[in-house]
Design a protein around this motif. Structure first.
Motif, PDB file in Angstrom:
ATOM      1  N   ASN A  35       0.830  -1.030   0.051  1.00  0.00           N
ATOM      2  CA  ASN A  35      -0.019  -0.072  -0.006  1.00  0.00           C
ATOM      3  C   ASN A  35       0.958   1.285  -0.063  1.00  0.00           C
ATOM      4  O   ASN A  35       1.715   1.475   0.820  1.00  0.00           O
ATOM      5  N   GLY A  36       0.744   2.022  -1.155  1.00  0.00           N
ATOM      6  CA  GLY A  36       1.624   3.334  -0.980  1.00  0.00           C
ATOM      7  C   GLY A  36       2.115   3.618  -2.437  1.00  0.00           C
ATOM      8  O   GLY A  36       1.736   2.864  -3.475  1.00  0.00           O
ATOM      9  N   GLU A  37       3.086   4.560  -2.830  1.00  0.00           N
ATOM     10  CA  GLU A  37       3.568   4.919  -3.714  1.00  0.00           C
ATOM     11  C   GLU A  37       5.260   4.248  -4.248  1.00  0.00           C
ATOM     12  O   GLU A  37       5.833   4.141  -3.010  1.00  0.00           O
ATOM     13  N   LEU A  38       5.433   3.777  -5.170  1.00  0.00           N
ATOM     14  CA  LEU A  38       6.646   3.161  -5.427  1.00  0.00           C
ATOM     15  C   LEU A  38       7.134   3.893  -6.631  1.00  0.00           C
ATOM     16  O   LEU A  38       6.507   4.059  -7.548  1.00  0.00           O
ATOM     17  N   THR A  39       8.517   4.227  -6.563  1.00  0.00           N
ATOM     18  CA  THR A  39       9.322   4.573  -7.707  1.00  0.00           C
ATOM     19  C   THR A  39       9.995   3.432  -8.540  1.00  0.00           C
ATOM     20  O   THR A  39      10.354   2.503  -7.875  1.00  0.00           O
ATOM     21  N   VAL A  40       9.591   3.290  -9.892  1.00  0.00           N
ATOM     22  CA  VAL A  40      10.030   2.082 -10.618  1.00  0.00           C
ATOM     23  C   VAL A  40      10.808   2.305 -11.827  1.00  0.00           C
ATOM     24  O   VAL A  40      10.863   3.492 -12.185  1.00  0.00           O
ATOM     25  N   ALA A  41      11.566   1.447 -12.306  1.00  0.00           N
ATOM     26  CA  ALA A  41      12.263   1.664 -13.700  1.00  0.00           C
ATOM     27  C   ALA A  41      12.363   0.142 -14.364  1.00  0.00           C
ATOM     28  O   ALA A  41      12.321  -0.738 -13.545  1.00  0.00           O
ATOM     29  N   ASN A  42      12.218   0.281 -15.639  1.00  0.00           N
ATOM     30  CA  ASN A  42      12.586  -0.656 -16.415  1.00  0.00           C
ATOM     31  C   ASN A  42      14.156  -0.812 -16.840  1.00  0.00           C
ATOM     32  O   ASN A  42      14.338   0.335 -17.592  1.00  0.00           O
ATOM     33  N   ARG A  43      14.983  -1.636 -16.664  1.00  0.00           N
ATOM     34  CA  ARG A  43      16.344  -1.615 -16.838  1.00  0.00           C
ATOM     35  C   ARG A  43      16.600  -2.934 -17.958  1.00  0.00           C
ATOM     36  O   ARG A  43      16.880  -4.014 -17.465  1.00  0.00           O
ATOM     37  N   PRO A  44      16.315  -2.509 -19.075  1.00  0.00           N
ATOM     38  CA  PRO A  44      16.377  -3.482 -20.155  1.00  0.00           C
ATOM     39  C   PRO A  44      17.791  -4.254 -19.967  1.00  0.00           C
ATOM     40  O   PRO A  44      17.570  -5.571 -20.329  1.00  0.00           O
ATOM     41  N   HIS A  45      18.723  -3.889 -19.614  1.00  0.00           N
ATOM     42  CA  HIS A  45      20.058  -4.593 -19.578  1.00  0.00           C
ATOM     43  C   HIS A  45      20.053  -5.641 -18.290  1.00  0.00           C
ATOM     44  O   HIS A  45      20.956  -6.683 -18.590  1.00  0.00           O
ATOM     45  N   ILE A  46      19.147  -5.401 -17.567  1.00  0.00           N
ATOM     46  CA  ILE A  46      19.061  -6.558 -16.376  1.00  0.00           C
ATOM     47  C   ILE A  46      17.571  -7.407 -16.826  1.00  0.00           C
ATOM     48  O   ILE A  46      17.776  -8.750 -16.578  1.00  0.00           O
ATOM     49  N   THR A  47      16.524  -6.864 -17.314  1.00  0.00           N
ATOM     50  CA  THR A  47      15.218  -7.501 -17.419  1.00  0.00           C
ATOM     51  C   THR A  47      15.284  -8.164 -18.783  1.00  0.00           C
ATOM     52  O   THR A  47      14.688  -9.221 -18.968  1.00  0.00           O
ATOM     53  N   GLY A  48      16.008  -7.569 -19.791  1.00  0.00           N
ATOM     54  CA  GLY A  48      16.031  -8.070 -21.060  1.00  0.00           C
ATOM     55  C   GLY A  48      14.606  -7.828 -21.864  1.00  0.00           C
ATOM     56  O   GLY A  48      14.421  -8.110 -22.892  1.00  0.00           O
ATOM     57  N   LEU A  49      13.867  -6.996 -21.189  1.00  0.00           N
ATOM     58  CA  LEU A  49      12.528  -6.568 -21.913  1.00  0.00           C
ATOM     59  C   LEU A  49      12.561  -4.889 -22.112  1.00  0.00           C
ATOM     60  O   LEU A  49      12.678  -4.151 -21.755  1.00  0.00           O
ATOM     61  N   GLY A  50      11.960  -4.749 -23.519  1.00  0.00           N
ATOM     62  CA  GLY A  50      11.749  -3.452 -23.947  1.00  0.00           C
ATOM     63  C   GLY A  50      12.956  -2.458 -23.881  1.00  0.00           C
ATOM     64  O   GLY A  50      14.183  -2.909 -23.962  1.00  0.00           O
ATOM     65  N   ARG A  51      12.284  -1.344 -23.517  1.00  0.00           N
ATOM     66  CA  ARG A  51      13.106  -0.112 -23.479  1.00  0.00           C
ATOM     67  C   ARG A  51      13.215   0.505 -21.984  1.00  0.00           C
ATOM     68  O   ARG A  51      12.241   0.175 -21.390  1.00  0.00           O
ATOM     69  N   GLU A  52      14.173   1.384 -21.565  1.00  0.00           N
ATOM     70  CA  GLU A  52      14.132   1.977 -20.300  1.00  0.00           C
ATOM     71  C   GLU A  52      12.878   2.952 -20.078  1.00  0.00           C
ATOM     72  O   GLU A  52      12.914   3.731 -20.949  1.00  0.00           O
ATOM     73  N   TRP A  53      12.557   2.750 -18.949  1.00  0.00           N
ATOM     74  CA  TRP A  53      11.168   3.883 -18.550  1.00  0.00           C
ATOM     75  C   TRP A  53      11.349   3.711 -17.180  1.00  0.00           C
ATOM     76  O   TRP A  53      11.583   3.130 -16.291  1.00  0.00           O
ATOM     77  N   PHE A  54      10.776   4.910 -16.645  1.00  0.00           N
ATOM     78  CA  PHE A  54      10.698   5.315 -15.263  1.00  0.00           C
ATOM     79  C   PHE A  54       9.177   5.500 -14.864  1.00  0.00           C
ATOM     80  O   PHE A  54       8.565   6.233 -15.782  1.00  0.00           O
ATOM     81  N   GLY A  55       8.576   5.169 -13.663  1.00  0.00           N
ATOM     82  CA  GLY A  55       7.188   5.783 -13.413  1.00  0.00           C
ATOM     83  C   GLY A  55       6.928   5.730 -11.813  1.00  0.00           C
ATOM     84  O   GLY A  55       7.946   5.231 -11.208  1.00  0.00           O
ATOM     85  N   GLN A  56       6.221   6.294 -11.521  1.00  0.00           N
ATOM     86  CA  GLN A  56       5.354   6.051  -9.966  1.00  0.00           C
ATOM     87  C   GLN A  56       4.143   5.298 -10.163  1.00  0.00           C
ATOM     88  O   GLN A  56       3.242   5.368 -10.851  1.00  0.00           O
ATOM     89  N   ILE A  57       4.286   4.095  -9.239  1.00  0.00           N
ATOM     90  CA  ILE A  57       3.011   3.279  -9.203  1.00  0.00           C
ATOM     91  C   ILE A  57       2.430   3.387  -7.733  1.00  0.00           C
ATOM     92  O   ILE A  57       2.998   3.493  -6.664  1.00  0.00           O
ATOM     93  N   THR A  58       0.975   3.505  -7.656  1.00  0.00           N
ATOM     94  CA  THR A  58       0.360   3.474  -6.444  1.00  0.00           C
ATOM     95  C   THR A  58      -0.130   1.944  -6.317  1.00  0.00           C
ATOM     96  O   THR A  58      -0.939   1.662  -7.322  1.00  0.00           O
ATOM     97  N   MET A  59       0.280   1.598  -5.217  1.00  0.00           N
ATOM     98  CA  MET A  59      -0.524   0.149  -4.778  1.00  0.00           C
ATOM     99  C   MET A  59      -1.566   0.271  -3.709  1.00  0.00           C
ATOM    100  O   MET A  59      -1.395   1.125  -3.007  1.00  0.00           O
ATOM    101  N   GLU A  60      -2.463  -0.573  -3.888  1.00  0.00           N
ATOM    102  CA  GLU A  60      -3.474  -0.792  -2.848  1.00  0.00           C
ATOM    103  C   GLU A  60      -3.937  -2.047  -2.596  1.00  0.00           C
ATOM    104  O   GLU A  60      -4.078  -3.017  -3.676  1.00  0.00           O
TER     105      GLU A  60
END
Length: 68
Positions: A35-60
């Protein structure tokens, strides 16, 4: 900052209402909050998925509520 295991922010937004697929990056303590706000990123050199992006995710109650 958590690593979000989605190839794009659009794909992450398509998973609103579902649990977050993520990788912890901190060696000191878990960063994930069910529950709360998370700062996230996709790091393709680690995940092997898509391209790099950043975001804020609200979890409940362990589910994605919003992605910014």
């Amino acid at each position: 900052m958590l690593i979000a295991n989605y190839p794009s922010k659009r794909d992450c937004k398509a998973n609103i209402g579902k649990p977050l697929r993520y990788t912890e990056t901190s060696m000191f303590s878990p960063e994930y909050l069910a529950n709360g706000e998370l700062t996230v990123a996709n790091r393709p050199h680690i995940t092997g998925l898509g391209r790099e992006w950043f975001g804020q995710i609200t979890m409940e109650n362990g589910l994605i509520k919003a992605v910014k």
